[in-house]
Structure formats: structure tokens, C-alpha cells
Design a protein around this motif. Structure first.
Motif: not given
Length: 149
Positions: A97-109
Motif C-alpha cells: 500500500p502507498s505510504r506518505v511521510e512528512y518531514r521538515l525541510t532545511e528551512v522547517g528544521a
């Protein structure tokens, strides 16, 4: 309760003519494009969503569990705003099944590190905050909680 004088911290944002790289951004100006981004980050859920991604990528349900009280609609909307602002990256995986993850970008970090500092500062000063709230409430019996008159 001890009060300390606080310098006008926003004065540095009123005139950025000496910073040509930032000259077009004046957060106190009504039409500044930084205002909606600031709202997305500091609104009801934005800070908590960003902080929940501190330890790395998370799935939608993991973020929802980490941020107590948020509903699916508010989380989806918050993630969309933060993704559009370039603070969060949505990464769908291949396969089933498809899986979506979210992570911080460099600016977000970078933003998350500063938000974490703010929360640490809040924790360190919660004694004074609680004392101020108690004093305010005692001086205004019957005032609704959270209401400012």
C-alpha cells in the motif's frame, strides 16, 4: 511577581532598509507576504505540527497521535499550509500500500529549532505565567477563563 522591562523587539522589523535582501519584507506591514507564513507556523496547530516532526519523518497518523487534540481536517490543512510554505516535505512512497511521510525541510528544521527554544523559554517561565494568571483571575472574580476585557 517581578516584571522586567522588555525592549521593543519588533523595532528591528520596522525598517529593513539596511538589509536589501529583506527590504521587501516588513512583518508589521499589512500586505507583507511573511504574515501568512507566520500565521501558519504560530497558529493554533502549526507550531505543534512542526515540533512533532523534530525526530524525523512521520506518517499522518503518527503526527495526529503526537499532537493531542488535533483532528484530521486541521492536521491535513496545517500540513498543506506548511508544505506550501516550504517548511514540510510530503514524501509518498512507491508500492502498495502507498505510504506518505512528512518531514521538515532545511528551512522547517531551522524554524523548529527556534520554536523549541521558545517552548523551553515558556517552560522555564511557567511559574511566573501561572502566578500572573492567578493574580489576574483573583482581581477579576467571575471573569470567563481566557477572556480578556
Amino acid at each position: 511577581m517581578t516584571t522586567r522591562p522588555v525592549p521593543h523587539v519588533l523595532s528591528e522589523f520596522q525598517d529593513l532598509s539596511d538589509r536589501p535582501d529583506l527590504g521587501e519584507f516588513q512583518v508589521l506591514a499589512e500586505d507583507c507576504p511573511s504574515r501568512p507564513v507566520l500565521d501558519h507556523v504560530t497558529g493554533r496547530w502549526g507550531t505543534l505540527i512542526v515540533l512533532s516532526l523534530h525526530d524525523g519523518p512521520r506518517r499522518f497518523s503518527e503526527i495526529r497521535r503526537a499532537v493531542g487534540g488535533i483532528n484530521d481536517k486541521a492536521l491535513a490543512q496545517g500540513l498543506r499550509h506548511l508544505e506550501r510554505d516550504g517548511l514540510v516535505l510530503r514524501e509518498p512512497s512507491e508500492g502498495f500500500p502507498s505510504r506518505v511521510e512528512y518531514r521538515l525541510t532545511e528551512v522547517g528544521a531551522g524554524m523548529e529549532a527556534r520554536l523549541r527554544e521558545m517552548v523551553s523559554y515558556l517552560y522555564a517561565n511557567m511559574g511566573e505565567v501561572l502566578q500572573a494568571q492567578a493574580g489576574y483571575d483573583a482581581a477579576r472574580p467571575g471573569a470567563a477563563e481566557g477572556a480578556v476585557s
